[in-house]
Design a protein around this motif. Structure first.
Motif, short mmCIF file in Angstrom:
data_model
loop_
_atom_site.label_atom_id
_atom_site.label_comp_id
_atom_site.label_asym_id
_atom_site.label_seq_id
_atom_site.Cartn_x
_atom_site.Cartn_y
_atom_site.Cartn_z
N VAL A 282 -5.91 24.16 -0.37
CA VAL A 282 -4.68 23.74 0.39
C VAL A 282 -5.12 22.31 1.10
O VAL A 282 -6.28 22.55 1.58
CB VAL A 282 -4.68 25.25 1.22
N VAL A 283 -4.22 21.46 0.96
CA VAL A 283 -4.50 20.46 1.83
C VAL A 283 -3.76 20.39 3.06
O VAL A 283 -2.37 20.87 3.09
CB VAL A 283 -4.02 19.32 0.84
N TYR A 284 -4.17 19.96 4.14
CA TYR A 284 -3.73 20.06 5.35
C TYR A 284 -3.64 18.50 5.87
O TYR A 284 -4.44 17.71 5.88
CB TYR A 284 -4.49 20.68 6.46
N GLN A 285 -2.30 17.97 6.31
CA GLN A 285 -2.10 16.70 6.68
C GLN A 285 -2.89 16.25 7.94
O GLN A 285 -3.04 14.95 8.03
CB GLN A 285 -0.47 16.21 6.69
N SER A 286 -3.16 17.12 8.69
CA SER A 286 -3.73 16.74 9.95
C SER A 286 -5.23 16.38 9.79
O SER A 286 -5.87 15.64 10.52
CB SER A 286 -3.76 18.02 10.86
N GLN A 287 -5.87 16.58 8.24
CA GLN A 287 -6.93 16.22 8.08
C GLN A 287 -7.08 14.91 7.42
O GLN A 287 -8.18 14.41 6.82
CB GLN A 287 -7.85 17.55 7.24
N ARG A 288 -5.88 14.42 7.20
CA ARG A 288 -5.84 13.01 6.48
C ARG A 288 -5.18 11.73 7.12
O ARG A 288 -4.97 10.86 6.54
CB ARG A 288 -4.89 13.59 5.29
N HIS A 289 -5.27 11.88 8.45
CA HIS A 289 -4.70 10.95 9.26
C HIS A 289 -5.66 9.54 8.99
O HIS A 289 -5.01 8.37 9.05
CB HIS A 289 -5.17 10.99 10.73
N ALA A 290 -6.99 9.55 8.59
CA ALA A 290 -7.93 8.35 8.26
C ALA A 290 -7.19 7.63 7.02
O ALA A 290 -7.00 6.35 7.18
CB ALA A 290 -9.13 8.70 8.01
N HIS A 291 -6.55 8.43 6.12
CA HIS A 291 -6.06 7.87 4.87
C HIS A 291 -4.66 7.05 5.20
O HIS A 291 -4.39 5.91 4.93
CB HIS A 291 -5.68 8.63 3.72
N TYR A 292 -3.84 7.65 6.07
CA TYR A 292 -2.52 6.93 6.44
C TYR A 292 -2.84 5.63 7.37
O TYR A 292 -2.19 4.81 6.86
CB TYR A 292 -1.71 7.98 7.42
N GLN A 293 -3.75 5.83 8.37
CA GLN A 293 -4.18 4.82 9.03
C GLN A 293 -4.53 3.47 8.40
O GLN A 293 -4.42 2.51 8.51
CB GLN A 293 -5.00 4.99 10.13
N ALA A 294 -5.42 3.73 7.59
CA ALA A 294 -6.08 2.78 6.65
C ALA A 294 -4.90 1.93 6.03
O ALA A 294 -5.01 0.56 5.76
CB ALA A 294 -6.89 3.49 5.51
N GLN A 295 -3.87 2.41 5.29
CA GLN A 295 -2.81 2.04 4.74
C GLN A 295 -1.87 1.38 5.69
O GLN A 295 -1.63 0.06 5.32
CB GLN A 295 -2.04 2.90 3.97
N ILE A 296 -1.82 1.71 6.56
CA ILE A 296 -0.96 1.00 7.75
C ILE A 296 -1.69 -0.09 8.22
O ILE A 296 -1.16 -1.27 8.59
CB ILE A 296 -0.72 2.01 9.02
N ASP A 297 -3.12 -0.10 8.58
CA ASP A 297 -3.89 -1.14 8.67
C ASP A 297 -3.98 -2.23 7.89
O ASP A 297 -3.78 -3.67 8.05
CB ASP A 297 -5.31 -0.91 9.16
N GLU A 298 -3.74 -2.02 6.54
CA GLU A 298 -3.64 -2.74 5.41
C GLU A 298 -2.42 -3.72 5.41
O GLU A 298 -2.44 -4.99 5.18
CB GLU A 298 -3.99 -2.13 3.90
N TRP A 299 -1.26 -3.24 5.63
CA TRP A 299 -0.02 -3.62 5.65
C TRP A 299 0.30 -4.36 6.78
O TRP A 299 0.73 -5.56 6.81
CB TRP A 299 0.89 -2.60 5.61
N LEU A 300 -0.33 -3.98 8.05
CA LEU A 300 -0.39 -4.95 9.29
C LEU A 300 -1.11 -6.26 9.18
O LEU A 300 -0.84 -7.18 9.36
CB LEU A 300 -0.74 -4.18 10.42
N LYS A 301 -1.99 -6.14 8.45
CA LYS A 301 -3.00 -7.31 8.18
C LYS A 301 -2.27 -8.28 7.07
O LYS A 301 -2.46 -9.53 7.35
CB LYS A 301 -4.57 -6.85 7.58
N ASN A 302 -1.60 -7.73 6.04
CA ASN A 302 -0.88 -8.77 5.32
C ASN A 302 0.63 -8.93 5.73
O ASN A 302 1.23 -9.63 4.87
CB ASN A 302 -1.16 -8.28 3.59
N GLY A 303 1.10 -8.44 6.75
CA GLY A 303 2.34 -8.78 7.12
C GLY A 303 3.49 -8.01 6.48
O GLY A 303 4.47 -8.31 6.67
#
Length: 289
Positions: free
Chosen positions: A72-93
């Motif tokens: 079973v996968v819990y989204q509460s344990q995957r915050h780092a994956h979501y934040q990493a993608q957001i950081d990449e998008w913030l960086k490239n505009g």
């Protein structure tokens, strides 16, 4: 292609009849295609969660004979994956901070105008983060609904991927997780048709092929409200598993044999897998039960 489906309940409450329909529909579709059926707990919103609901949901699925594949996968344990993608998008505009309130957006007709796109606002705990919409989806094909059109303003709107309260948005998390788990088809209730366009646009933004979608009819109560945790739907009773399972399978369009209830839960599910087909689903999107 190997089929991978999933059921992804939120622990904001216990499983109700509408949840069971979504679980069964996704289960039968996966197993009829000789595929895997995964479970993901979408615990993205702690303030709305019911203590112990995640455990109770899994126990209820087991009591109804619905066995999942893998962990079973819990989204509460995957915050780092979501934040990493957001950081990449913030960086490239591709993403930006937004300070617009719901009240302001409502005053503008209910759609976000892109006001903060060029403001280059600095990081702030009081700002949401939006994705610059570069891959708008104005329609998509659903395996049951056919061609589904999306209002142009909604399709072209820069939508929120991280809320101003710091919580990750559902649309972002669900797509990142479906990609990570190798999901090939999403079977869920028709109440989730609206965000589907945004989710498909995220696949394109991430350079991935979108999954297929199958949106099931919604079960409604006598007052015309859908069975949902928000509407305080009663949880299903595992002590009445057979009769509830028959009721849900009838809702999904099965023509059950007269002696159906004499079998075990496992036999009932195996019969469902063998006889399942999308064409049996009711044409109506909202059905009073």
């Amino acid at each position: 292609m190997n089929y991978v489906g999933r059921f992804a309940p939120s622990p904001s409450g216990l499983l109700h009849f509408g949840s069971l329909i979504a679980a069964l529909g996704s289960y039968f579709q996966a197993k009829a295609n000789q595929g895997r059926w995964l479970i993901r707990i979408e615990d993205l919103d702690p303030p709305r969660e019911m203590p112990g609901a995640s455990t109770h949901i899994l126990q209820t699925l087991e009591q109804f004979g619905l066995e999942w594949d893998g962990e079973v996968v819990y989204q509460s344990q995957r915050h780092a994956h979501y934040q990493a993608q957001i950081d990449e998008w913030l960086k490239n505009g591709q993403a930006y901070y937004c300070q617009c309130t719901r009240k302001q957006i409502k005053a503008n007709g209910g759609f976000y105008s892109g006001l903060c796109r060029q403001r280059a606002l600095p990081p702030s705990q009081h700002h949401a983060i939006r994705l610059f919409m570069q891959n708008p989806v104005e329609s998509f094909s659903d395996l049951h609904q056919g061609n589904v059109s999306i209002p142009k303003q909604l399709a072209h709107e820069d939508f929120i991927i991280k809320r101003r309260d710091g919580l990750f948005a559902y649309n972002l998390a669900v797509v990142i997780d479906d990609i990570a788990q190798g999901v090939t088809e999403v079977v869920r209730g028709a109440d989730l048709i609206e965000p589907t366009g945004r989710q498909i646009s995220l696949y394109h933004t991430l350079g991935q092929s979108p999954v297929r979608y199958l949106h099931l009819p919604l079960a409604m109560d006598d007052s015309g409200k859908k069975f949902s945790k928000q509407n305080h739907a009663q949880p299903i009773d595992p002590n009445k598993a057979k009769s509830t399972l028959m009721r849900a399978m009838t809702f999904l369009g099965f023509d059950l044999p007269k002696n159906f209830q004499s079998g075990t839960i496992e036999q009932m599910l195996q019969w469902g897998i063998h006889h399942w087909c999308i064409q049996q689903l009711p044409a109506e999107n909202h059905i009073i039960v």
